[in-house]
Design an enzyme around this catalytic site. Structure first.
Site, PDB file in Angstrom:
ATOM      1  N   SER A  61       0.893  -1.496  -0.012  1.00  0.00           N
ATOM      2  CA  SER A  61      -0.013   0.059  -0.173  1.00  0.00           C
ATOM      3  C   SER A  61       0.554   1.039   0.106  1.00  0.00           C
ATOM      4  O   SER A  61       0.023   2.226  -0.207  1.00  0.00           O
ATOM      5  CB  SER A  61      -0.978   0.011   1.391  1.00  0.00           C
ATOM      6  OG  SER A  61       0.027   0.015   2.430  1.00  0.00           O
ATOM      7  N   LYS A  88       1.342   5.256   6.933  1.00  0.00           N
ATOM      8  CA  LYS A  88       0.628   5.072   5.914  1.00  0.00           C
ATOM      9  C   LYS A  88       1.106   6.967   5.587  1.00  0.00           C
ATOM     10  O   LYS A  88       1.783   7.533   6.254  1.00  0.00           O
ATOM     11  CB  LYS A  88      -1.205   5.508   5.686  1.00  0.00           C
ATOM     12  CG  LYS A  88      -1.654   4.064   5.832  1.00  0.00           C
ATOM     13  CD  LYS A  88      -2.089   3.210   4.274  1.00  0.00           C
ATOM     14  CE  LYS A  88      -2.553   2.361   4.858  1.00  0.00           C
ATOM     15  NZ  LYS A  88      -1.961   0.983   3.956  1.00  0.00           N
TER      16      LYS A  88
END
Length: 177
Positions: free
Chosen positions: A27, A72
């Site tokens: 990701s 993230k």
């Protein structure tokens, strides 16, 4: 002496200063690759808040992955309005410069074979979403393959563990993320 060192590392350093982490998915590619190993600086947000563009490690917020360590990029701060319009991230209506994204993650474009690609749902458009007080809005750098705030909403700042400070494995990628 060995017992004292062991107690210092596992009794003080790991819980309060730095903790190793393995990147669980793609990701965050190309910035971080699956199975990269890095140290998380757990002191990073004790006295300051994250800035837009910072990488953060946080505890998952969904029931299924509650407590799981995720990494993230912060794209929205408290009071911001986050919106993705035709693949372009906009914060408070202003397009953001995101040099860490590949062309494929900017909402489609042409693939290596020259064929026009359609971006996956949620990449080309999203929002707008308001980021409440004491929260941050996070996205993966690999937007097409990231389960992030577009799905689980803004992350409470109390869930922030720290920031990635040093990638130590694999050795050919040694350095800061």
């Amino acid at each position: 002496m060995l017992v004292v060192a062991f107690n210092l590392v596992f009794g003080v350093v790991r819980p309060f200063v730095a903790e190793p982490m393995r990147v669980p998915s793609k990701s965050m590619a190309p910035t971080l690759q699956p199975k990269d190993r890095m140290l998380t600086n757990k002191l990073a947000y004790d006295l300051t808040n994250p800035d837009r563009g910072d990488l953060v490690v946080f505890k998952g917020v969904e029931k299924k992955g509650k407590g799981e360590r995720l990494v993230k990029r912060v794209v929205g701060l408290p009071g911001d309005v986050v919106h993705v319009d035709r693949g372009v991230l906009k914060v408070n209506g202003e397009p953001q410069n995101e040099p860490y994204l590949s062309k494929d993650d900017r909402g489609g474009g042409e693939g290596r074979d020259g064929a026009r690609r359609k971006a996956p749902p949620g990449v080309n458009s999203f929002g707008p979403m308001f980021v409440p007080e004491d929260h941050v809005f996070v996205l993966g750098d690999n937007r097409a393959n990231s389960h992030d705030s577009r799905y689980f909403g803004p992350v409470p700042t109390e869930n922030l563990i720290g920031e990635p400070s040093l990638r130590f494995w694999p050795l050919n990628r040694l350095g800061t993320p």
